[in-house]
Design a protein around this motif. Structure first.
Motif, PDB file in Angstrom:
ATOM      1  N   LEU A  68       9.964  10.312  41.460  1.00 60.18           N
ATOM      2  CA  LEU A  68       9.507   9.109  40.751  1.00 60.18           C
ATOM      3  C   LEU A  68       8.418   9.433  39.730  1.00 60.18           C
ATOM      4  O   LEU A  68       8.381   8.869  38.641  1.00 60.18           O
ATOM      5  CB  LEU A  68       9.009   8.061  41.743  1.00 60.18           C
ATOM      6  CG  LEU A  68      10.083   7.349  42.559  1.00 60.18           C
ATOM      7  CD1 LEU A  68       9.449   6.539  43.684  1.00 60.18           C
ATOM      8  CD2 LEU A  68      10.937   6.460  41.657  1.00 60.18           C
ATOM      9  N   ALA A  69       7.534  10.354  40.085  1.00 59.17           N
ATOM     10  CA  ALA A  69       6.466  10.752  39.163  1.00 59.17           C
ATOM     11  C   ALA A  69       7.056  11.387  37.909  1.00 59.17           C
ATOM     12  O   ALA A  69       6.570  11.160  36.801  1.00 59.17           O
ATOM     13  CB  ALA A  69       5.494  11.701  39.850  1.00 59.17           C
ATOM     14  N   SER A 128       4.442  21.297  41.882  1.00 60.50           N
ATOM     15  CA  SER A 128       4.328  19.965  41.275  1.00 60.50           C
ATOM     16  C   SER A 128       2.966  19.734  40.629  1.00 60.50           C
ATOM     17  O   SER A 128       2.671  18.638  40.184  1.00 60.50           O
ATOM     18  CB  SER A 128       4.578  18.885  42.334  1.00 60.50           C
ATOM     19  OG  SER A 128       5.899  18.948  42.780  1.00 60.50           O
ATOM     20  N   GLY A 129       2.124  20.759  40.645  1.00 63.93           N
ATOM     21  CA  GLY A 129       0.830  20.653  39.984  1.00 63.93           C
ATOM     22  C   GLY A 129      -0.323  20.257  40.882  1.00 63.93           C
ATOM     23  O   GLY A 129      -1.423  19.998  40.397  1.00 63.93           O
ATOM     24  N   VAL A 130      -0.102  20.206  42.198  1.00 64.76           N
ATOM     25  CA  VAL A 130      -1.167  19.841  43.141  1.00 64.76           C
ATOM     26  C   VAL A 130      -1.764  21.120  43.715  1.00 64.76           C
ATOM     27  O   VAL A 130      -1.063  21.904  44.360  1.00 64.76           O
ATOM     28  CB  VAL A 130      -0.625  18.954  44.287  1.00 64.76           C
ATOM     29  CG1 VAL A 130      -1.727  18.646  45.290  1.00 64.76           C
ATOM     30  CG2 VAL A 130      -0.006  17.686  43.741  1.00 64.76           C
ATOM     31  N   THR A 134      -0.027   6.257  44.523  1.00 64.01           N
ATOM     32  CA  THR A 134      -0.185   7.376  45.448  1.00 64.01           C
ATOM     33  C   THR A 134      -1.024   6.962  46.659  1.00 64.01           C
ATOM     34  O   THR A 134      -0.723   7.346  47.790  1.00 64.01           O
ATOM     35  CB  THR A 134      -0.840   8.564  44.714  1.00 64.01           C
ATOM     36  OG1 THR A 134      -0.021   8.911  43.594  1.00 64.01           O
ATOM     37  CG2 THR A 134      -0.983   9.764  45.623  1.00 64.01           C
ATOM     38  N   ALA A 135      -2.053   6.166  46.439  1.00 59.85           N
ATOM     39  CA  ALA A 135      -2.922   5.721  47.541  1.00 59.85           C
ATOM     40  C   ALA A 135      -2.130   4.938  48.590  1.00 59.85           C
ATOM     41  O   ALA A 135      -2.386   5.087  49.793  1.00 59.85           O
ATOM     42  CB  ALA A 135      -4.073   4.875  47.007  1.00 59.85           C
ATOM     43  N   HIS A 182       6.454   7.123  36.989  1.00 64.91           N
ATOM     44  CA  HIS A 182       5.807   6.202  37.923  1.00 64.91           C
ATOM     45  C   HIS A 182       4.484   6.799  38.415  1.00 64.91           C
ATOM     46  O   HIS A 182       4.341   8.008  38.528  1.00 64.91           O
ATOM     47  CB  HIS A 182       6.723   5.892  39.106  1.00 64.91           C
ATOM     48  CG  HIS A 182       7.969   5.179  38.707  1.00 64.91           C
ATOM     49  ND1 HIS A 182       8.017   3.809  38.568  1.00 64.91           N
ATOM     50  CD2 HIS A 182       9.203   5.645  38.398  1.00 64.91           C
ATOM     51  CE1 HIS A 182       9.235   3.463  38.200  1.00 64.91           C
ATOM     52  NE2 HIS A 182       9.982   4.563  38.081  1.00 64.91           N
ATOM     53  N   ASN A 183       3.536   5.946  38.740  1.00 62.56           N
ATOM     54  CA  ASN A 183       2.197   6.358  39.141  1.00 62.56           C
ATOM     55  C   ASN A 183       2.131   6.670  40.642  1.00 62.56           C
ATOM     56  O   ASN A 183       1.339   6.081  41.373  1.00 62.56           O
ATOM     57  CB  ASN A 183       1.191   5.255  38.779  1.00 62.56           C
ATOM     58  CG  ASN A 183      -0.233   5.688  39.002  1.00 62.56           C
ATOM     59  OD1 ASN A 183      -0.559   6.866  38.921  1.00 62.56           O
ATOM     60  ND2 ASN A 183      -1.097   4.728  39.295  1.00 62.56           N
TER      61      ASN A 183
END
Length: 107
Positions: free
Chosen positions: A41-42, A84-86, A9-10, A46-47
């Motif tokens: 992808l998440a 999406s949980g953010v 993500t960074a 995937h991270n």
């Protein structure tokens, strides 16, 4: 060419920051499309799940843009990220409040 570098993500947040500062043509669409890819992808494990920094970079980019529907676009992205949980934070709220005020005075 294949690489063993695992994107996180960074990495994407850094890309979004650079795109928004570059004012590259269609930079908002590129960010929006990439966020969609990150979410997909998440879900596959995937991270690269978007986070509140991703959201804040997007809202900041929309606020600085000259698109006519910028407040609506920012709100849509906040809603998508929430699904999406953010969760938005106080920075997100301040930017949205400022953008709302700017957009109301633009009319």
């Amino acid at each position: 060419e294949q690489s063993n570098v695992m994107l996180t993500t960074a990495h994407f947040n850094t890309l979004f920051l650079a795109l928004s500062k570059s004012r590259e043509l269609n930079f908002l669409q590129k960010i929006e499309g990439t966020v969609e890819e990150m979410i997909a992808l998440a879900k596959l494990g995937h991270n690269v799940a978007p986070d509140v920094t991703t959201l804040n970079h997007y809202v900041r980019a929309v606020a600085a843009s000259d698109v006519p529907d910028r407040f609506t676009r920012a709100q849509a992205m906040v809603a998508k990220m929430k699904r999406s949980g953010v969760e938005p934070n106080s920075t997100t709220a301040k930017m949205l409040q400022s953008l709302s005020h700017e957009c109301s005075t633009d009319q």
